[in-house]
Write an enzyme that holds these catalytic residues in place. Structure first.
Site, PDB file in Angstrom:
ATOM      1  N   ILE A  74     -31.393 -14.838 -37.494  1.00  0.00           N
ATOM      2  CA  ILE A  74     -32.779 -14.668 -36.998  1.00  0.00           C
ATOM      3  C   ILE A  74     -33.520 -15.954 -37.323  1.00  0.00           C
ATOM      4  O   ILE A  74     -33.388 -16.493 -38.432  1.00  0.00           O
ATOM      5  CB  ILE A  74     -33.474 -13.431 -37.611  1.00  0.00           C
ATOM      6  CG1 ILE A  74     -34.915 -13.302 -37.068  1.00  0.00           C
ATOM      7  CG2 ILE A  74     -33.458 -13.440 -39.125  1.00  0.00           C
ATOM      8  CD1 ILE A  74     -35.547 -11.946 -37.349  1.00  0.00           C
ATOM      9  N   ALA A  75     -34.246 -16.469 -36.350  1.00  0.00           N
ATOM     10  CA  ALA A  75     -35.004 -17.701 -36.590  1.00  0.00           C
ATOM     11  C   ALA A  75     -36.196 -17.764 -35.642  1.00  0.00           C
ATOM     12  O   ALA A  75     -36.141 -17.294 -34.500  1.00  0.00           O
ATOM     13  CB  ALA A  75     -34.117 -18.933 -36.399  1.00  0.00           C
ATOM     14  N   GLU A 108     -27.277 -10.688 -44.861  1.00  0.00           N
ATOM     15  CA  GLU A 108     -27.135 -11.564 -46.022  1.00  0.00           C
ATOM     16  C   GLU A 108     -28.187 -12.659 -45.914  1.00  0.00           C
ATOM     17  O   GLU A 108     -28.499 -13.118 -44.830  1.00  0.00           O
ATOM     18  CB  GLU A 108     -25.756 -12.248 -46.073  1.00  0.00           C
ATOM     19  CG  GLU A 108     -24.601 -11.338 -46.385  1.00  0.00           C
ATOM     20  CD  GLU A 108     -23.960 -10.765 -45.129  1.00  0.00           C
ATOM     21  OE1 GLU A 108     -24.254 -11.285 -44.026  1.00  0.00           O
ATOM     22  OE2 GLU A 108     -23.198  -9.798 -45.244  1.00  0.00           O
ATOM     23  N   ASN A 113     -33.713 -18.431 -50.348  1.00  0.00           N
ATOM     24  CA  ASN A 113     -34.579 -18.322 -49.156  1.00  0.00           C
ATOM     25  C   ASN A 113     -35.645 -17.249 -49.378  1.00  0.00           C
ATOM     26  O   ASN A 113     -35.567 -16.123 -48.881  1.00  0.00           O
ATOM     27  CB  ASN A 113     -33.731 -18.012 -47.914  1.00  0.00           C
ATOM     28  CG  ASN A 113     -34.511 -18.194 -46.617  1.00  0.00           C
ATOM     29  OD1 ASN A 113     -35.742 -18.301 -46.622  1.00  0.00           O
ATOM     30  ND2 ASN A 113     -33.798 -18.224 -45.506  1.00  0.00           N
ATOM     31  N   TYR A 120     -38.005  -9.746 -45.160  1.00  0.00           N
ATOM     32  CA  TYR A 120     -37.099  -8.588 -45.184  1.00  0.00           C
ATOM     33  C   TYR A 120     -37.661  -7.471 -46.061  1.00  0.00           C
ATOM     34  O   TYR A 120     -37.614  -6.302 -45.685  1.00  0.00           O
ATOM     35  CB  TYR A 120     -35.712  -9.005 -45.675  1.00  0.00           C
ATOM     36  CG  TYR A 120     -35.064 -10.069 -44.810  1.00  0.00           C
ATOM     37  CD1 TYR A 120     -35.335 -10.148 -43.458  1.00  0.00           C
ATOM     38  CD2 TYR A 120     -34.189 -11.012 -45.348  1.00  0.00           C
ATOM     39  CE1 TYR A 120     -34.771 -11.133 -42.662  1.00  0.00           C
ATOM     40  CE2 TYR A 120     -33.609 -11.981 -44.561  1.00  0.00           C
ATOM     41  CZ  TYR A 120     -33.906 -12.049 -43.221  1.00  0.00           C
ATOM     42  OH  TYR A 120     -33.340 -13.016 -42.435  1.00  0.00           O
TER      43      TYR A 120
END
Ligand SMILES: CC(C)(COP(=O)(O)OP(=O)(O)OC[C@H]1O[C@@H](n2cnc3c(N)ncnc32)[C@H](O)[C@@H]1OP(=O)(O)O)[C@@H](O)C(=O)NCCC(=O)NCCS
Length: 161
Positions: A74-75, A108, A113, A120
């Site tokens: 995801i970005a 993961e 990060n 999340y």
């Protein structure tokens, strides 16, 4: 945050734009071939792009296997981060995973990060373990996180027909 966002399935034609974002987002970016394989040869894979004004500003992917969704990546484009767009995108992925039958989602994330971990946690993920030296570029550990997808409730405005 832009209000007129479009969420749609990733296509082969999107790959060059996705790979450009991938390069600014990750130390070991996926190749165009990796995305092509996912889109053409992996029956479990679901990849989504987020567009604004016809431009791709983010993407995310997952494997939905029976009742579990495993996020692969995801970005959000670097110049669009910090505006709530990652949250919108992951929420759409969660909604889509639930639509395909998943009731939980895992991923993961690098232990360093903190930005992604904040996102999340905000969307219901909880840490459940460590995969030691998961990332080959620097041998960094991965934090494994899981979220229950049953928490999803339609927003009030979505309930009005
Ligand atoms: C992780 C990523 C997708 C987040 O997208 P984003 O659009 O910047 O995030 P949002 O603006 O929606 O913020 C959602 C939450 O993320 C966290 N967050 C976002 N930016 C942050 C920052 N600069 N510092 C700390 N936390 C941050 C916060 O918890 C935030 O919630 P809040 O605004 O209520 O505090 C984006 O930063 C990105 O593409 N990073 C590079 C790729 C990557 O690391 N992907 C995850 C791999 S596991």
């Amino acid at each position: 945050m832009p209000s007129d966002l479009v969420f749609r399935s990733m296509t082969i034609a999107d790959i060059p734009f996705i790979v450009a974002i991938e390069h600014e987002a990750f130390a070991t970016p996926w190749t165009p071939e990796a995305f092509k394989n996912e889109l053409t040869s992996n029956m479990f894979a679901r990849y989504m792009v987020m567009e604004h004004d016809g431009q791709i500003i983010g993407y995310g992917g997952m494997w939905v296997i029976v009742d579990e969704a495993h996020v692969t990546n995801i970005a959000v484009r670097a110049d669009h981060r910090g505006q709530g767009l990652g949250e919108r995108l992951l929420t759409e992925l969660q909604r889509t995973a639930a639509f395909f039958g998943a009731n939980k989602m895992t991923l993961e994330v690098r232990v360093s990060n903190e930005v992604a971990q904040g996102l999340y946690r905000k969307l219901g993920f909880k840490p459940s373990g460590i995969r030691p030296a998961y990332y080959s570029d620097n041998n960094e550990d991965a934090l494994i996180m899981w979220a229950d997808l049953n928490f999803y409730q339609p927003a009030a405005e979505e309930q009005e027909w």
